[in-house]
Motif scaffolding. Structure first.
Motif, PDB file in Angstrom:
ATOM      1  N   PHE A 131       0.861  -1.181   0.000  1.00  0.00           N
ATOM      2  CA  PHE A 131       0.000   0.000   0.000  1.00  0.00           C
ATOM      3  C   PHE A 131       0.897   1.232   0.000  1.00  0.00           C
ATOM      4  N   ARG A 132       0.628   2.147  -0.889  1.00  0.00           N
ATOM      5  CA  ARG A 132       1.428   3.367  -0.996  1.00  0.00           C
ATOM      6  C   ARG A 132       0.489   4.568  -1.066  1.00  0.00           C
ATOM      7  N   GLN A 133       0.626   5.468  -0.092  1.00  0.00           N
ATOM      8  CA  GLN A 133      -0.220   6.648  -0.068  1.00  0.00           C
ATOM      9  C   GLN A 133       0.142   7.586  -1.219  1.00  0.00           C
ATOM     10  N   MET A 134      -0.857   7.964  -1.991  1.00  0.00           N
ATOM     11  CA  MET A 134      -0.669   8.883  -3.101  1.00  0.00           C
ATOM     12  C   MET A 134      -1.543  10.114  -2.846  1.00  0.00           C
ATOM     13  N   ASP A 135      -1.376  11.140  -3.682  1.00  0.00           N
ATOM     14  CA  ASP A 135      -2.137  12.372  -3.477  1.00  0.00           C
ATOM     15  C   ASP A 135      -3.642  12.130  -3.489  1.00  0.00           C
ATOM     16  N   MET A 136      -4.099  11.270  -4.382  1.00  0.00           N
ATOM     17  CA  MET A 136      -5.538  11.081  -4.568  1.00  0.00           C
ATOM     18  C   MET A 136      -6.064   9.780  -3.974  1.00  0.00           C
ATOM     19  N   GLY A 137      -5.250   9.063  -3.257  1.00  0.00           N
ATOM     20  CA  GLY A 137      -5.712   7.806  -2.679  1.00  0.00           C
ATOM     21  C   GLY A 137      -4.555   6.890  -2.360  1.00  0.00           C
ATOM     22  N   VAL A 138      -4.827   5.598  -2.369  1.00  0.00           N
ATOM     23  CA  VAL A 138      -3.814   4.591  -2.061  1.00  0.00           C
ATOM     24  C   VAL A 138      -3.628   3.685  -3.275  1.00  0.00           C
ATOM     25  N   GLN A 139      -2.371   3.479  -3.624  1.00  0.00           N
ATOM     26  CA  GLN A 139      -2.056   2.512  -4.679  1.00  0.00           C
ATOM     27  C   GLN A 139      -1.804   1.158  -4.014  1.00  0.00           C
ATOM     28  N   VAL A 140      -2.542   0.149  -4.463  1.00  0.00           N
ATOM     29  CA  VAL A 140      -2.447  -1.188  -3.884  1.00  0.00           C
ATOM     30  C   VAL A 140      -1.932  -2.160  -4.943  1.00  0.00           C
ATOM     31  N   THR A 141      -0.936  -2.936  -4.575  1.00  0.00           N
ATOM     32  CA  THR A 141      -0.406  -3.966  -5.463  1.00  0.00           C
ATOM     33  C   THR A 141      -0.461  -5.299  -4.732  1.00  0.00           C
ATOM     34  N   VAL A 142      -1.109  -6.286  -5.348  1.00  0.00           N
ATOM     35  CA  VAL A 142      -1.318  -7.590  -4.718  1.00  0.00           C
ATOM     36  C   VAL A 142      -0.751  -8.685  -5.604  1.00  0.00           C
ATOM     37  N   GLU A 143      -0.035  -9.616  -4.988  1.00  0.00           N
ATOM     38  CA  GLU A 143       0.369 -10.851  -5.663  1.00  0.00           C
ATOM     39  C   GLU A 143       0.160 -11.990  -4.679  1.00  0.00           C
ATOM     40  N   ALA A 144      -0.673 -12.956  -5.083  1.00  0.00           N
ATOM     41  CA  ALA A 144      -1.001 -14.074  -4.192  1.00  0.00           C
ATOM     42  C   ALA A 144      -0.965 -15.382  -4.965  1.00  0.00           C
TER      43      ALA A 144
END
Length: 473
Positions: free
Chosen positions: A55-68
């Motif tokens: 999870f990475r906080q960005m100006d307009m929200g959170v960028q989420v990257t998932v690998e499962a």
């Protein structure tokens, strides 16, 4: 006045910057912020780590990257759940114990009580509703998306909550989870490279609002906003004991708290309109009553260098004073000042400046910080922009503000005359739950997390209740 708003924990530069605070004091310039990030290690029911979500906080929200890995090919529902516990627990929908049931239901900061599309505003659907994870023939699912429904800070903060992957697709409409089936993987969302110390309370009805520290005894005191019980916490070992039982004379609730130079514990009594004073052994020395009123709400108090204790009332526009002889009087009629009371919580947190010249008081419902001259009783607006500001902690010319509904602590640098301030930083720690008041232990601060929003909204609290200790930032 220029504001510098930073997310994440930063050290202020030691050089003088180029902007000037009201009152003539130049503020230090902060360096560029480091983005707030968090990671969830995704585990199956057996505890095996099979993936990662970042999870990475960005100006307009959170960028989420998932690998499962290890998932059935196809689409899988994926949601942020309320609690940071990836353990078996009861699923309220079926009243049976299920894998990862301890993570609770979907994160629902808007209290919508409704499952909906990942783009739906939080007042209409769960804040934790997320896009589905698509898994290939190799059993590996990958997804990258932006979400404005949740954040790593503020009212929609997901730090120390859980990301859960389900067995089936999500229909984005059926309550409570879109018919997405069994919870198959779970990971707690933990902030990267940051640590705190928690003091946990054994009472599940504690709702700890106020906090004070007795440096001579090494004891933290905190009080219940629902029953008035006062707890003593050994600041070194974390051992908790009851200092004074709830329901004692004049104290059905315990809000703002302070310890004076004699080791006495002062407690604001909320809607009872009382100030209670306890000796270092927990015995009641005095209960002081304000004038009868249908709407009292004594919220916080502070000893001042002049020997008096000043008390805020969040509903009645008055500041009370208790003198050295423990006489309580109405000291300042706020109706004759620039401070205007309105609906909600008005004056709340209060501190005295170490020079004995001023009081600083926070108005929660307007976000305004006020300076009150103890000699002339003149009132000056210091700054705005601190909505939901609650308790205050003054450390030199640095003011820390607990921002309850915003789930963060703000750092303000004040002018030399305390007449102006610049917001330097907003810090969520590792996920705050309605932070209310602050105290200081050496180079550390301690904040309470009473979850009064959940109490007022009729929702179960996250237990155990905790106080959190962290380094000053």
């Amino acid at each position: 006045m220029k504001k510098v708003l930073l997310l994440g924990t930063l050290a202020l530069a030691g050089t003088v910057g180029g902007h000037v605070l009201a009152g003539g004091m130049e503020a230090m310039t902060a360096p560029a912020s480091t983005p707030l990030t968090a990671t969830a290690a995704l585990r199956d029911e057996a505890g095996q780590v099979l993936g990662t979500a970042t999870f990475r906080q960005m100006d307009m929200g959170v960028q989420v990257t998932v690998e499962a890995r290890g998932l059935t090919p196809g689409q899988h529902g994926m949601h942020v759940h309320e609690y940071g516990r990836c353990a078996p627990g009861v699923d309220p929908a079926t009243n049976t114990v299920v894998p990862f049931g301890a993570a609770g239901g979907h994160f629902d900061p808007g209290m919508s009580k409704n499952h909906d599309d990942p783009q739906a505003p939080n007042k209409y659907g769960h804040g934790g509703d997320a896009p589905m994870l698509t898994v290939g023939a190799d059993g590996v699912g990958r997804a990258t998306f932006m979400s404005q429904k949740f954040s790593l800070t503020g009212m929609n903060g997901v730090l120390n909550r859980s990301l859960v992957i389900h067995a089936n697709p999500d229909d984005y409409k059926t309550d409570p989870a879109g018919k997405s089936g069994t919870r198959v993987q779970c990971g707690v969302i933990r902030r990267d490279n940051f640590s705190v110390r928690d003091y946990s309370l054994p009472d599940h009805l504690a709702y700890p609002e106020g906090v004070a520290y007795d440096a001579q005894r090494g004891i933290l005191y905190t009080g219940s906003a629902t029953n008035g019980t006062v707890y003593a916490i050994n600041a070194t070992t974390g051992a908790v004991s009851k200092f004074s039982e709830g329901g004692a004379l004049g104290r059905r609730v315990a809000l703002g708290m302070k310890v004076d130079g004699q080791g006495r514990v002062w407690i604001a009594g909320g809607q009872q309109g009382t100030v209670s004073i306890l000796n270092p052994n927990g015995m009641i020395l005095r209960v002081l009553e304000t004038p009868m009123s249908p709407m009292p709400y004594l919220n916080d108090l502070t000893p001042a260098p002049d020997g008096n204790v000043y008390v805020t009332d969040s509903r009645r526009p008055v500041i009370f004073r208790v003198d050295r002889n423990l006489n309580l009087t109405a000291w300042l009629d706020l109706g004759k000042t620039p401070i205007r009371y309105g609906p909600g919580v008005n004056l709340n947190g209060i501190v005295a400046t170490p020079d004995g010249r001023f009081l600083l008081a926070m108005q929660t419902n307007t976000g305004e910080l006020w300076r009150i001259d103890l000699r002339t009783r003149a009132v000056k607006r210091v700054m705005g922009g601190l909505m939901n500001g609650d308790g205050l902690l003054l450390d030199g010319y640095t003011l820390y503000v607990a921002r309850n509904k915003d789930q963060m602590i703000s750092k303000v640098v004040l002018a030399l005359d305390y007449g102006g301030g610049t917001l330097m930083m907003e810090e969520p720690l590792t996920g705050l739950r309605f932070p209310a008041t602050l105290t200081k232990i050496g180079g550390d601060l301690v904040v309470t997390q009473p979850q009064l929003d959940r109490l007022q909204g009729g929702m179960a609290p996250e237990v155990p209740f905790r106080l959190t200790r962290f380094k000053k930032f």
